[in-house]
Design an enzyme around this catalytic site. Structure first.
Site, PDB file in Angstrom:
ATOM      1  CE  LYS A 179     -19.151 -74.302  31.934  1.00 11.67           C
ATOM      2  NZ  LYS A 179     -19.695 -72.954  31.618  1.00 11.67           N
ATOM      3  CB  SER A 220     -16.697 -71.231  29.614  1.00  7.88           C
ATOM      4  OG  SER A 220     -17.928 -71.183  30.293  1.00  7.88           O
ATOM      5  CB  SER A 280     -20.499 -69.887  29.012  1.00  6.78           C
ATOM      6  OG  SER A 280     -19.262 -69.231  29.027  1.00  6.78           O
TER       7      SER A 280
HETATM    8  N1  GLN Z   1     -16.869 -65.660  27.240  1.00 11.73           N
HETATM    9  C1  GLN Z   1     -17.306 -64.958  28.410  1.00 11.73           C
HETATM   10  C2  GLN Z   1     -16.183 -64.837  29.386  1.00 11.73           C
HETATM   11  O1  GLN Z   1     -15.113 -65.195  29.044  1.00 11.73           O
HETATM   12  C3  GLN Z   1     -18.497 -65.634  28.999  1.00 11.73           C
HETATM   13  C4  GLN Z   1     -18.146 -66.780  29.847  1.00 11.73           C
HETATM   14  C5  GLN Z   1     -19.346 -67.415  30.471  1.00 11.73           C
HETATM   15  O2  GLN Z   1     -20.478 -67.150  30.093  1.00 11.73           O
HETATM   16  N2  GLN Z   1     -19.091 -68.199  31.488  1.00 11.73           N
HETATM   17  O3  GLN Z   1     -16.340 -64.378  30.479  1.00 11.73           O
END
Ligand code: GLN
Length: 484
Positions: free
Chosen positions: A74, A149, A173
């Site tokens: 990532k 994400s 994420s």
């Molecule tokens: N969807 C969550 C957010 O928008 C989690 C994101 C993540 O785990 N980095 O914060």
């Protein structure tokens, strides 16, 4: 082929690191134009490394457990000499001088990095649509999101471009995109995996973990990246168990808690049906299903979006146009302050700005007690819910997400709808507990569905054992998207 199988074949001399690397680069060439999983493909670097690994092997030197296995990282994890952008304009052109501990450990184990994958800017989002580089598409349906994400890493594995990828999980994420892409995703216990070299979003919630098709591969990757690191002050000194040895297939006597009341409203019928089928399958292998309650789980979303934004507003203060990435064009009458302001305004996207504002607001005098402090108190109540439950069960099971993959653009205009995706995943981050998402079926239009198991602190071994046992009876993880 799985990462474990590739490692076995390379070690056994059936194929070479170079051949495996070339095959995966060819696959990327064919699939990537449709999926857009990668921000950078490091083909030359990968081939050089694969050649060196083959030379190493021919010299009869000992091989690492991932010798020759292609991986994707990532793009919010630093890679020495390779651009790392967090999918943000503010970091365009940033080339880190060092690698994150997880990247260094994967490479020390023989892995070959094929590239850096797309994400929602600074990991803020659930669909990769907040990436400054454009969205990633779900390999199962190119009109849909892979989740986020870590959507690029999930799509790269689901599209069979790499057998293994790393993501980061602050509120879901890793697990949410794993579920939406029909693969396995593990969020380890807070402190298990070093965050050194991970671009911080919310430091008390962030954790790095693997994506793969099989639980065996997730265990293998976690074994390599996990364990104490002196470079991360929150890194745990708890010893890592032998995770591959824990994959016995045995779940007899395992007590699985199911929080029925929490599974009602807003969960799609096909998701619930697949979840209950998965529980039946684990029960048939000898596990016991136990009704449990998590009275504070319903507060997870508001608590998460207060704490995560508060920490983000602080962490992202470092992007000031001075030390990293983008700096605005300086005009004659500019002050230092206008340089900061314009650099940040030009560099950050809309969702990142929304979160910085929200987080700064909840931390400000007069609001701190009402929002941030209250959120921390409810976080403690949620932690107690799980402590209480783990007195009588070994793992907690829920669906990973309330719905299968949604259409690109479907939720971009409504942040609350987007945030509600995380209803089942944020608890593990707020409590620090480990959790895994495992593929368990498909909707009528062939979109993947996943279930989630949450375990006790530092008990990834039980999660992996249960999830692997489930995969021995099911074939969902062997199915690949139809295209190409
Ligand atoms: N969807 C969550 C957010 O928008 C989690 C994101 C993540 O785990 N980095 O914060």
């Amino acid at each position: 082929m799985s990462a474990s199988e590739l490692a076995r074949q390379i070690a056994g001399g059936d194929t070479t690191a170079v051949a495996v690397c070339e095959a995966h680069l060819d696959r990327i060439k064919a699939i990537e134009p449709k999926v857009s999983a990668f921000n950078t493909v490091t083909a030359e670097r990968a081939l050089d490394r694969a050649r060196a690994l083959d030379v190493h092997q021919r010299a009869g030197k000992p091989l690492g457990p991932l010798h020759g296995v292609p991986v994707a990282i990532k793009d919010n994890m630093c890679t020495a000499g390779v651009p790392t952008t967090a999918s943000s304009k503010i970091l365009r052109g940033f080339v880190p001088p060092y690698s994150a501990t997880v990247v260094a450990r994967l490479e020390a184990a023989g892995a070959v990095m094929l590239g850096k994958t797309n994400l929602d800017e600074f990991a803020m989002g659930s669909s990769t649509e907040n990436s400054a580089l454009g969205p990633t598409k779900n390999p199962w349906d190119l009109d849909r999101t892979p989740g986020g994400s870590s959507g690029g890493s999930a799509a790269a594995v689901a599209g069979r471009m790499v057998p293994l990828a790393l993501g980061s999980d602050t509120g879901g994420s890793i697990r949410q995109p794993a579920a939406l892409c029909g693969i396995v995703g593990l969020k380890p216990t807070y402190g298990r995996v070093s965050r050194y070299g991970l671009m911080a979003f919310a430091s008390s919630l962030d954790q790095i973990g693997p994506f793969s098709c099989t639980v065996e591969d997730a265990a293998l990757a976690f074994q390599v990246i996990g364990g104490h690191d002196a470079h991360d002050a929150t890194s745990s000194t708890e010893a890592m168990p032998d995770l591959l040895a824990s994959l016995t297939g045995e779940v007899k006597g395992l007590r699985i808690g199911v929080p029925k009341a929490f599974l009602g409203e807003g969960v799609d019928a096909p998701v619930l049906a697949a979840f209950h089928e998965a529980m039946k399958s684990l029960a048939a292998r000898g596990a016991t299903l136990v009704d449990i309650e998590l009275p504070h789980a319903g507060y997870g979303i508001p608590v998460y979006y207060l704490i995560a934004t508060a920490e983000a507003s602080s962490n992202l203060a470092r992007y000031d146009g001075v030390r990293y990435g983008h700096r605005t064009t300086i005009e004659k009458d500019d002050t230092l302050l206008t340089m900061y302001e314009r650099s940040r305004d030009e560099g950050f996207g809309a969702e990142v700005k929304r979160r910085i504002m929200l987080g700064t607001y909840v931390l400000s005098a007069g609001y701190y007690d009402a929002y941030y402090l209250k959120a921390q108190q409810v976080r403690t109540l949620l932690r107690r819910d799980f402590e209480h439950v783990f007195a009588s069960v070994d793992v907690v099971a829920t669906p990973t997400t309330p719905t299968p993959a949604f259409k690109l653009g479907e939720k971009t205009s409504d942040p609350i709808q987007m945030y509600l995706n995380d209803i089942f995943t944020v608890s593990a981050n707020l409590t620090g507990l480990p959790a895994i998402s495992v593929p368990c079926g498909f909707s009528a239009d062939r979109l993947p569905i996943g279930f989630q198991l949450t375990g006790r602190m530092f008990d990834e071994a039980t999660l992996l054992r249960a999830a692997d046992s489930y995969q021995r009876d099911t074939a969902f993880h062997t199915e690949a998207p139809a295209f190409a």
